[in-house]
Motif scaffolding. Sequence first.
Motif, PDB file in Angstrom:
ATOM      1  N   GLU A  92      28.600-125.653 -91.217  1.00 30.39           N
ATOM      2  CA  GLU A  92      28.718-124.647 -92.009  1.00 30.39           C
ATOM      3  C   GLU A  92      30.007-124.746 -92.895  1.00 30.39           C
ATOM      4  OE1 GLU A  92      27.277-120.725 -90.267  1.00 30.39           O
ATOM      5  OE2 GLU A  92      27.228-122.026 -88.514  1.00 30.39           O
ATOM      6  N   ARG A 112      33.300-123.794 -88.606  1.00 27.31           N
ATOM      7  CA  ARG A 112      32.078-122.927 -88.319  1.00 27.31           C
ATOM      8  C   ARG A 112      30.992-123.944 -88.049  1.00 27.31           C
ATOM      9  NH1 ARG A 112      29.870-117.418 -90.809  1.00 27.31           N
ATOM     10  NH2 ARG A 112      28.193-117.019 -89.291  1.00 27.31           N
ATOM     11  N   SER A 114      26.976-124.477 -85.920  1.00 22.50           N
ATOM     12  CA  SER A 114      26.035-123.690 -84.946  1.00 22.50           C
ATOM     13  C   SER A 114      25.178-124.794 -84.451  1.00 22.50           C
ATOM     14  CB  SER A 114      25.514-122.608 -85.368  1.00 22.50           C
ATOM     15  OG  SER A 114      26.268-121.661 -86.047  1.00 22.50           O
ATOM     16  N   PHE A 125      18.581-120.503 -81.879  1.00 22.12           N
ATOM     17  CA  PHE A 125      19.919-120.253 -81.687  1.00 22.12           C
ATOM     18  C   PHE A 125      20.413-120.850 -80.264  1.00 22.12           C
ATOM     19  CE2 PHE A 125      23.926-118.403 -80.625  1.00 22.12           C
ATOM     20  CZ  PHE A 125      24.696-119.005 -81.776  1.00 22.12           C
ATOM     21  N   ARG A 128      27.700-121.446 -80.797  1.00 22.49           N
ATOM     22  CA  ARG A 128      28.527-121.572 -82.282  1.00 22.49           C
ATOM     23  C   ARG A 128      29.937-121.647 -81.903  1.00 22.49           C
ATOM     24  NH1 ARG A 128      27.942-116.801 -86.982  1.00 22.49           N
ATOM     25  NH2 ARG A 128      29.193-115.592 -85.437  1.00 22.49           N
ATOM     26  N   ASP A 130      33.099-120.702 -84.469  1.00 27.47           N
ATOM     27  CA  ASP A 130      33.514-120.090 -85.668  1.00 27.47           C
ATOM     28  C   ASP A 130      35.137-119.550 -85.404  1.00 27.47           C
ATOM     29  OD1 ASP A 130      34.003-119.048 -88.089  1.00 27.47           O
ATOM     30  OD2 ASP A 130      32.602-117.072 -87.528  1.00 27.47           O
ATOM     31  N   SER A 181      22.354-116.099 -89.338  1.00 27.42           N
ATOM     32  CA  SER A 181      23.362-115.220 -88.515  1.00 27.42           C
ATOM     33  C   SER A 181      22.881-113.787 -89.046  1.00 27.42           C
ATOM     34  CB  SER A 181      24.716-115.167 -88.945  1.00 27.42           C
ATOM     35  OG  SER A 181      24.765-115.154 -90.386  1.00 27.42           O
ATOM     36  N   THR A 330      28.400-115.382 -79.536  1.00 28.80           N
ATOM     37  CA  THR A 330      29.009-116.352 -78.528  1.00 28.80           C
ATOM     38  C   THR A 330      29.363-115.326 -77.538  1.00 28.80           C
ATOM     39  OG1 THR A 330      31.217-115.837 -79.661  1.00 28.80           O
ATOM     40  CG2 THR A 330      30.058-117.829 -80.187  1.00 28.80           C
TER      41      THR A 330
END
Length: 343
Positions: A92, A112, A114, A125, A128, A130, A181, A330
């Motif tokens: 991302e 970032r 995932s 999912f 991740r 970030d 998200s 997370t």
Amino acid sequence: MKNIFLFILLSASLCAQKTETIKLSQSVKSKKHDYKSFTVIDQRANQEIGSVMYHKDQVNIAFENEAAKDLQNWFYGDNPVRGNDELVLLLENINISEDKHEKYSIAKLEVRASTFLKKDDGYHFLSRKDTVATVSSRTTPYLAQSLAKKLTLTFSELLKNTYRAKAWDFVVNQDELSNYSTLLKDKLEIYKTDSLKDGVYKDYYSFFTHNPEPGFIIETNNKGIVTKAVNGKEKTPIRNFYAFVYKGVPFKVIPVGYVEIFRDEQGLFIEVKKEELFPEANSSFMMVGGGIAGLIGSVVANVAIVAIDAKAAQKRRAMAGTEVSLDPFTGNYILPEDFGKSK
């Protein structure tokens, strides 16, 4: 003569620009899962990562080829193709910037990314990263090399966390990945319910999906402080859980105890002090009853602190608390930039 002059200028410009290649050298071998495929979807608007200065030279930080290809080669190098799972990494953002001062500079790395498990019904999912990391030239003269290493470490940690992660039950389609998200957050029960279920929550996913551990009853000590959860003959210290709800009030377990969880239009957050999330070994903060501390954030908890140790309660009130958000993807803390700094 003019052409020679232009050639010299061009040569000097090229010499002043160097490249630090991101070496994906750490092991990312999975000992738990076998994968049929590993796909990298690079949705970054800007493929350039950034640059920093080394003396008078501009040093660009870059992958050897391109991000998707290098990450896939790295993964397959440690994980031969086998098994049935299809793993997907969504890239991302990767950005490096430099804040220059008179005698030093501070470089910042923002990442970032995932991971998802691709199934017949869509993308589930997994994990991740970030994160933001900074490096100062006062302690690390060669910023570019340090940033490249941090980037490798970040992806390594993401993949290792992915191997341990449980795939979410919720699903998004491929054309929804750019907005995953928001879509997934809207499905989390903790944001929608007004009446919370009493009980203990073993991890962030069970808490955000509002599924307490079955059969457990919360117990307190004689001062009213929650110390453990009991299920028949099984007694588990409250510190072993991610969070719990007691008498309808949610609490987050932290290193020195627990603090109340609040909710606003942005999500969930706690009011906490740096010394409570990152206590020093010589801290005067104490642990009581089954490993739970007297340093707790709610009004009720502060009363409990006074009952245990008036000095500890006084010290806690003297330190400014800060709002720290809880990341639903997370379970980690989202720390504000000025966290723990004097105002």
